[in-house]
Design an enzyme around this catalytic site. Structure first.
Site, PDB file in Angstrom:
ATOM      1  N   LYS A  32     -14.370  17.145  -6.794  1.00 42.54           N
ATOM      2  CA  LYS A  32     -15.569  17.545  -6.059  1.00 42.54           C
ATOM      3  C   LYS A  32     -16.654  17.920  -7.051  1.00 42.54           C
ATOM      4  O   LYS A  32     -16.428  18.713  -7.969  1.00 42.54           O
ATOM      5  CB  LYS A  32     -15.256  18.745  -5.161  1.00 42.54           C
ATOM      6  CG  LYS A  32     -16.457  19.216  -4.356  1.00 42.54           C
ATOM      7  CD  LYS A  32     -16.059  20.276  -3.359  1.00 42.54           C
ATOM      8  CE  LYS A  32     -16.119  21.665  -3.899  1.00 42.54           C
ATOM      9  NZ  LYS A  32     -17.457  22.179  -4.209  1.00 42.54           N
ATOM     10  N   ASP A  59     -20.501  17.467  -2.931  1.00 39.72           N
ATOM     11  CA  ASP A  59     -20.621  18.641  -2.049  1.00 39.72           C
ATOM     12  C   ASP A  59     -21.991  19.295  -2.242  1.00 39.72           C
ATOM     13  O   ASP A  59     -22.119  20.295  -2.943  1.00 39.72           O
ATOM     14  CB  ASP A  59     -19.478  19.601  -2.416  1.00 39.72           C
ATOM     15  CG  ASP A  59     -19.507  20.911  -1.648  1.00 39.72           C
ATOM     16  OD1 ASP A  59     -20.096  20.967  -0.558  1.00 39.72           O
ATOM     17  OD2 ASP A  59     -18.909  21.893  -2.144  1.00 39.72           O
ATOM     18  N   LYS A  61     -24.060  19.936   0.518  1.00 31.19           N
ATOM     19  CA  LYS A  61     -24.319  20.739   1.733  1.00 31.19           C
ATOM     20  C   LYS A  61     -25.782  20.693   2.177  1.00 31.19           C
ATOM     21  O   LYS A  61     -26.461  21.727   2.245  1.00 31.19           O
ATOM     22  CB  LYS A  61     -23.918  22.193   1.511  1.00 31.19           C
ATOM     23  CG  LYS A  61     -22.462  22.419   1.182  1.00 31.19           C
ATOM     24  CD  LYS A  61     -22.131  23.905   1.189  1.00 31.19           C
ATOM     25  CE  LYS A  61     -20.705  24.214   0.828  1.00 31.19           C
ATOM     26  NZ  LYS A  61     -20.364  23.989  -0.585  1.00 31.19           N
ATOM     27  N   ASP A  64     -31.700  20.658   6.265  1.00 30.80           N
ATOM     28  CA  ASP A  64     -33.167  20.643   6.281  1.00 30.80           C
ATOM     29  C   ASP A  64     -33.586  19.940   7.569  1.00 30.80           C
ATOM     30  O   ASP A  64     -32.744  19.652   8.418  1.00 30.80           O
ATOM     31  CB  ASP A  64     -33.687  19.920   5.027  1.00 30.80           C
ATOM     32  CG  ASP A  64     -35.079  20.412   4.604  1.00 30.80           C
ATOM     33  OD1 ASP A  64     -35.950  20.587   5.491  1.00 30.80           O
ATOM     34  OD2 ASP A  64     -35.290  20.601   3.401  1.00 30.80           O
ATOM     35  N   THR A 119     -16.162  29.264   4.120  1.00 22.40           N
ATOM     36  CA  THR A 119     -14.905  30.036   4.083  1.00 22.40           C
ATOM     37  C   THR A 119     -15.119  31.406   3.443  1.00 22.40           C
ATOM     38  O   THR A 119     -14.211  32.239   3.442  1.00 22.40           O
ATOM     39  CB  THR A 119     -13.811  29.253   3.325  1.00 22.40           C
ATOM     40  OG1 THR A 119     -14.390  28.620   2.185  1.00 22.40           O
ATOM     41  CG2 THR A 119     -13.201  28.199   4.202  1.00 22.40           C
ATOM     42  N   ARG A 211     -11.133  27.531  -8.468  1.00 24.84           N
ATOM     43  CA  ARG A 211     -10.688  28.491  -9.477  1.00 24.84           C
ATOM     44  C   ARG A 211      -9.172  28.587  -9.684  1.00 24.84           C
ATOM     45  O   ARG A 211      -8.759  28.747 -10.839  1.00 24.84           O
ATOM     46  CB  ARG A 211     -11.315  29.862  -9.180  1.00 24.84           C
ATOM     47  CG  ARG A 211     -12.821  29.854  -9.502  1.00 24.84           C
ATOM     48  CD  ARG A 211     -13.562  30.983  -8.824  1.00 24.84           C
ATOM     49  NE  ARG A 211     -13.656  30.764  -7.381  1.00 24.84           N
ATOM     50  CZ  ARG A 211     -14.303  31.575  -6.553  1.00 24.84           C
ATOM     51  NH1 ARG A 211     -14.903  32.653  -7.015  1.00 24.84           N
ATOM     52  NH2 ARG A 211     -14.361  31.291  -5.265  1.00 24.84           N
TER      53      ARG A 211
HETATM   54  O1  C5P Z   1     -12.929  28.312  -6.556  1.00 18.71           O
HETATM   55  P1  C5P Z   1     -12.656  28.001  -5.121  1.00 18.71           P
HETATM   56  O2  C5P Z   1     -11.273  27.446  -4.862  1.00 18.71           O
HETATM   57  O3  C5P Z   1     -12.987  29.155  -4.193  1.00 18.71           O
HETATM   58  O4  C5P Z   1     -13.671  26.811  -4.797  1.00 18.71           O
HETATM   59  C1  C5P Z   1     -13.911  26.344  -3.491  1.00 18.71           C
HETATM   60  C2  C5P Z   1     -14.963  25.290  -3.556  1.00 18.71           C
HETATM   61  O5  C5P Z   1     -15.199  24.790  -2.240  1.00 18.71           O
HETATM   62  C3  C5P Z   1     -16.310  25.754  -4.094  1.00 18.71           C
HETATM   63  O6  C5P Z   1     -16.812  24.683  -4.881  1.00 18.71           O
HETATM   64  C4  C5P Z   1     -17.173  25.941  -2.878  1.00 18.71           C
HETATM   65  O7  C5P Z   1     -18.524  25.619  -3.125  1.00 18.71           O
HETATM   66  C5  C5P Z   1     -16.572  24.941  -1.910  1.00 18.71           C
HETATM   67  N1  C5P Z   1     -16.728  25.239  -0.494  1.00 18.71           N
HETATM   68  C6  C5P Z   1     -16.278  26.395   0.105  1.00 18.71           C
HETATM   69  N2  C5P Z   1     -16.475  26.619   1.433  1.00 18.71           N
HETATM   70  C7  C5P Z   1     -17.076  25.700   2.181  1.00 18.71           C
HETATM   71  C8  C5P Z   1     -17.531  24.508   1.601  1.00 18.71           C
HETATM   72  C9  C5P Z   1     -17.329  24.309   0.244  1.00 18.71           C
HETATM   73  O8  C5P Z   1     -15.683  27.228  -0.590  1.00 18.71           O
HETATM   74  N3  C5P Z   1     -17.195  25.897   3.482  1.00 18.71           N
END
Ligand code: C5P
Length: 232
Positions: A32, A59, A61, A64, A119, A211
């Site tokens: 991603k 990603d 998002k 607009d 999330t 992460r």
């Molecule tokens: O580090 P982590 O596992 O929390 O990363 C989650 C990834 O998913 C991040 O890049 C974040 O921008 C993305 N994301 C998210 N929630 C969403 C859409 C995308 O955490 N609803």
């Protein structure tokens, strides 16, 4: 598309990203590219990762007015990505315009999914800041149905909501789920979390993991653990 683990390459530069992916030896994980990396490197990072054989979820998002999103999606349609997204909160008119913009003259297009609720948003923030006085699951399902009605291919939601989304919108409607943590892991800013194994049980199609892999002492080992738990 078969179920898979998507690694969120939330890095500040292309060099850092390529060095990270070099540690995966023969593996070509689905990756991603988010705002940080795309804003730092531009479309070239998409081309570089594609040339290395990775599938790509871009990603960005988008959110607009319909005309602006349509034109932005037209530009993104020129990049050979597999998956792109926008915010369902932009309304059905915006999602329909996005789909139109994303569709190439030959009728092909990347898959398009909608973020329902981030999330990192919990029930308290939903009510007190977004002024939505409904249970999170109900909001996510309503946004998913709206995305399906607009013709989109799926949604981004928490693994906790994936099963209900499939029940409402069909088994073929994709659930792409961030908010994934190992049982002993730190949730950080994520609120609606699940382990890879739980995400599988709940019916997620794709888990997005950042992460827990990018900051692991051994990222390849952490990735393989995710794959093993999620695709078991
Ligand atoms: O580090 P982590 O596992 O929390 O990363 C989650 C990834 O998913 C991040 O890049 C974040 O921008 C993305 N994301 C998210 N929630 C969403 C859409 C995308 O955490 N609803």
């Amino acid at each position: 598309m078969a179920k898979d683990v998507i690694i969120a390459c939330d890095f500040a530069s292309g060099d850092e990203t390529l060095a990270f992916l070099d540690r995966f030896a023969g593996e070509k994980p689905f990756v991603k590219i988010g705002m940080e990396l795309f804003y730092a490197e531009g479309p070239q990072i998409v081309r570089s990762l594609k040339a290395r054989g990775h599938r790509i979820f871009l990603d960005l998002k988008l959110h607009d007015i319909p005309n602006t999103v349509k034109k932005a999606m037209r530009v993104l349609s020129g990049l050979d990505v597999d998956l792109v997204n926008l915010h369902a909160a932009g309304t059905r008119a915006m999602m329909e315009a996005a789909l139109e913009g994303l569709t190439r003259p030959d009728g092909t297009r990347p898959l398009l999914i909608a973020v329902t609720q981030l999330t990192s948003t919990d029930q308290e923030a939903l009510e007190s800041e977004l002024l939505i006085p409904r249970p999170m699951e109900e909001v996510v399902l309503a946004y998913a149905k709206n995305a399906a009605a607009a013709g989109l291919d799926g949604v981004v939601c928490s693994p906790l909501e994936a099963g209900r989304v499939h029940e409402s919108c069909g088994a073929g409607f994709l659930t792409v789920t961030p908010g994934v943590r190992f049982a002993e892991g730190d949730s950080g800013d994520q609120k609606r979390v699940a382990t890879p194994a739980r995400a599988r049980e709940l019916g997620s199609d794709y888990i997005v993991v950042g992460r827990p892999i990018t900051r692991a002492a051994d990222p390849l080992e952490a990735y393989c653990r995710c794959v093993k738990e999620f695709l078991a």
